[in-house]
Write an enzyme that holds these catalytic residues in place. Structure first.
Site, PDB file in Angstrom:
ATOM      1  N   GLU A  56      32.998  45.778  16.372  1.00 15.48           N
ATOM      2  CA  GLU A  56      33.487  46.784  15.425  1.00 15.48           C
ATOM      3  C   GLU A  56      34.040  46.084  14.177  1.00 15.48           C
ATOM      4  O   GLU A  56      34.872  45.187  14.274  1.00 15.48           O
ATOM      5  CB  GLU A  56      34.601  47.613  16.076  1.00 15.48           C
ATOM      6  CG  GLU A  56      35.117  48.707  15.164  1.00 15.48           C
ATOM      7  CD  GLU A  56      36.324  49.449  15.756  1.00 15.48           C
ATOM      8  OE1 GLU A  56      37.300  48.783  16.168  1.00 15.48           O
ATOM      9  OE2 GLU A  56      36.289  50.682  15.797  1.00 15.48           O
ATOM     10  N   CYS A 116      37.182  55.868  13.578  1.00 17.16           N
ATOM     11  CA  CYS A 116      36.690  55.328  14.854  1.00 17.16           C
ATOM     12  C   CYS A 116      35.269  55.807  15.138  1.00 17.16           C
ATOM     13  O   CYS A 116      34.504  55.116  15.795  1.00 17.16           O
ATOM     14  CB  CYS A 116      37.615  55.734  15.977  1.00 17.16           C
ATOM     15  SG  CYS A 116      37.845  57.520  16.065  1.00 17.16           S
ATOM     16  N   LYS A 142      55.502  55.773  18.011  1.00 17.24           N
ATOM     17  CA  LYS A 142      55.480  54.512  17.264  1.00 17.24           C
ATOM     18  C   LYS A 142      54.292  54.565  16.317  1.00 17.24           C
ATOM     19  O   LYS A 142      53.154  54.284  16.697  1.00 17.24           O
ATOM     20  CB  LYS A 142      55.335  53.337  18.245  1.00 17.24           C
ATOM     21  CG  LYS A 142      56.082  52.089  17.865  1.00 17.24           C
ATOM     22  CD  LYS A 142      55.537  51.301  16.714  1.00 17.24           C
ATOM     23  CE  LYS A 142      54.244  50.601  16.904  1.00 17.24           C
ATOM     24  NZ  LYS A 142      53.650  50.252  15.568  1.00 17.24           N
ATOM     25  N   GLU A 181      42.316  56.107  23.315  1.00 20.20           N
ATOM     26  CA  GLU A 181      41.211  56.337  22.374  1.00 20.20           C
ATOM     27  C   GLU A 181      41.046  55.038  21.607  1.00 20.20           C
ATOM     28  O   GLU A 181      41.900  54.695  20.773  1.00 20.20           O
ATOM     29  CB  GLU A 181      41.555  57.489  21.418  1.00 20.20           C
ATOM     30  CG  GLU A 181      41.857  58.816  22.098  1.00 20.20           C
ATOM     31  CD  GLU A 181      40.652  59.439  22.776  1.00 20.20           C
ATOM     32  OE1 GLU A 181      39.527  58.924  22.607  1.00 20.20           O
ATOM     33  OE2 GLU A 181      40.833  60.430  23.495  1.00 20.20           O
TER      34      GLU A 181
END
Ligand code: NAD
Length: 492
Positions: A396, A294, A184, A260
């Site tokens: 973040e 990331c 996906k 992750e």
């Protein structure tokens, strides 16, 4: 590397059992460069997700799961070769979806996709059989050996920031271990995953081993796949809050997950560092891919004697970045992925100012001319004046943004860098090698670099602690997730 476009790239189907599926509703993929329509994408509903899982199961049962390791390794190399042959098509697909500069897509995203398949072809070939003789306490002897089997049908859910790189980073080891996958991709980057389905077929991957279901998260393909009874494991890269939702979704059926997730990564800069090299490194770790990595640095701790020099030097480098169309060779920095994501990043810029930040550079939306007005552009931004108690230093942001904060000694630097709920990556900048090792080892993260950033040997463990994830990927670390050992014990 000849390009050959075999189908209409503005209409993206799902891919199930080796066939295109275009039934059902569709959604629009909009360009982050100028707001134009990139593609119309078929959205997978329950029927398509069921068909994808069933196709994957059939492929496993038809012999893929027990196919010889050498055969799978050779197939992975053929996929890599075919990626090289269709390099330009993949570059165009990634650029259309993300607006990344051409050089970045060529050198990082698509080059790494081929490398991912080659690396896992090597790793699976090197993986030896695990067997051992035992003398048990009661005097009996036994021969034990472990047979590695594929986990089965693996759901692969990936984000938009490095679409093909992160997808192939999971698909390559999954296939190396004999699994079938239902992929996906992000709704923001559907193109390269669809093109990869063609490449898989061209390379000779059996039908049903690689399936693609397009759509969104909750109430769409993402939720349908993670709650599906036919899924044996879920590997996910994306936001921490999404990881948490996926964990809840798979909990009733107790499926293994590999996550992750997000980061709020520190750089620690000591006064003895090579200043020019460090500034180049910090500019890269903060602004590469418009900060949408990331591993990107969002907190920069600088030893006080060189704080002003680092702040001035980095701000100067930020101002030199060239924002523009991806195909322009002078462009260093693309847009954010979408106008929606820019709204989030801008809300953090506003919050930083409200929290008392002093903006060193950036902070707004650049004027790049009328034809780019519809894009998701944002200025590279740096600020000072905040500390670890502020939300913008704890959460973040995922944009071209960093806070600079001074420190006075090594203990304080380690304490500040580790004062976070995340734990993905850190970078330490110093000319003192002993201190480099010492501080890097004390970082509470999955990956710590010394005098560099995002330098990767694909066999080394990749992943995070805390809110940054569960498990490690890379080399044999990936093989552990994608295979299930059965121990066989024979009394001798
Ligand atoms: P996201 O979590 O919003 O989406 C990632 C994927 O999950 C997409 O395909 C999305 O459609 C799907 N999804 C969303 N909700 C879902 C649900 N409830 N169930 C199933 N699937 C769902 O992340 P994003 O905005 O695409 O990517 C940015 C994030 O990814 C950042 O937080 C970044 O740090 C993280 N990231 C982490 C790594 C890493 O290796 N640790 C690498 C790249 C990006």
């Amino acid at each position: 590397m000849t390009g050959e476009q075999s189908r209409d790239v503005t209409r993206l189907p799902c891919w199930v059992g080796g066939r295109e599926v275009t039934d059902g509703p569709s959604f629009d993929k909009i360009s982050p460069v100028d707001g134009s329509l990139v593609a119309t994408v078929t959205e997978a509903g329950q029927e398509t997700v069921d068909a994808a899982v069933a196709a994957a199961r059939r492929a496993l049962d038809a012999g893929w799961a027990t196919s010889p390791v050498g055969q799978r390794g050779a197939l992975l190399r053929r996929i890599a070769d075919r990626i090289d042959e269709r390099f330009d098509d993949l570059v165009a697909a990634e650029m259309r979806d993300t607006g990344k500069p051409l050089s970045l897509v060529r050198e990082l995203d698509v080059a790494r996709a081929a490398m991912n398949f080659r690396s896992f072809a090597d790793t699976i070939a090197a993986e030896g059989m695990d067997s051992y003789l035992t003398d048990l306490a009661d005097g009996r002897k036994a021969l034990n050996y472990a047979v590695s089997k594929p986990v089965g049908v693996v759901a692969v859910i990936v984000p938009w920031n490095l679409p093909l790189l992160l997808l192939t980073w999971k698909v390559a080891p999954a296939l190396a271990c004999g699994n079938a996958v239902v992929v996906k991709p992000s709704e923001e980057t559907p193109s390269s995953a669809t093109l990869l389905a063609e490449i898989m077929a061209e390379a000779g991957v059996p039908d049903g081993v690689y399936n693609v279901v397009h759509g969104f998260g909750p109430g769409s393909a993402g939720e349908l796949i993670t709650t599906h009874r036919g899924i044996d494991a879920v590997t996910f890269t994306g936001e921490t809050s999404t990881g948490s939702a996926i964990m809840r979704a798979v909990a009733p059926r107790v499926r293994p997950v590999s996550f992750e997730l997000g980061g709020k990564n520190p750089a620690v800069v000591f006064a003895d560092t090579d200043l020019e090299r460090t500034l180049d490194g910090l500019a890269r770790s903060t602004f590469l891919n418009t900060g949408q990595v990331c591993l990107a640095t969002e907190r920069i701790y600088v030893e006080r004697p060189i704080f002003d020099d680092v702040a001035a030097g980095l701000a100067e480098r930020a101002r030199k970045l060239r924002l523009g169309r991806p195909e322009d060779p002078a462009t260093t920095t693309g847009p954010l992925i979408s106008v929606g994501h820019r709204t989030k990043v801008r809300s953090y810029l506003d919050l930083a100012v409200a929290e008392g930040a002093e903006v060193l550079t950036g902070g707004g939306v650049p004027d790049l001319g009328a034809d780019l007005d519809g894009g998701a552009w944002i200025e590279p931004t740096l600020w000072t004046g905040l500390d670890n108690t502020h939300r913008t230093v704890r959460e973040e942001i995922f944009g071209p943004v960093a806070a600079l904060i001074p420190f006075d000694d090594e203990e304080e630097a380690v304490r500040l860098a580790n004062d976070t709920d995340y734990g993905l990556a850190a970078a330490v900048w110093t000319q003192n090698l002993e201190r480099g090792h010492r501080v890097a080892q004390r970082m509470r993260v999955g990956m710590a670099w010394v005098n560099t950033w995002y330098l990767r040997d694909l066999r080394s463990p990749f992943g995070g602690t805390g809110l940054s994830g569960i498990g490690r990927e890379g080399g044999r670390h990936s093989l552990h997730f994608y295979s299930e050992p059965t121990n066989v014990c024979i009394q001798l």
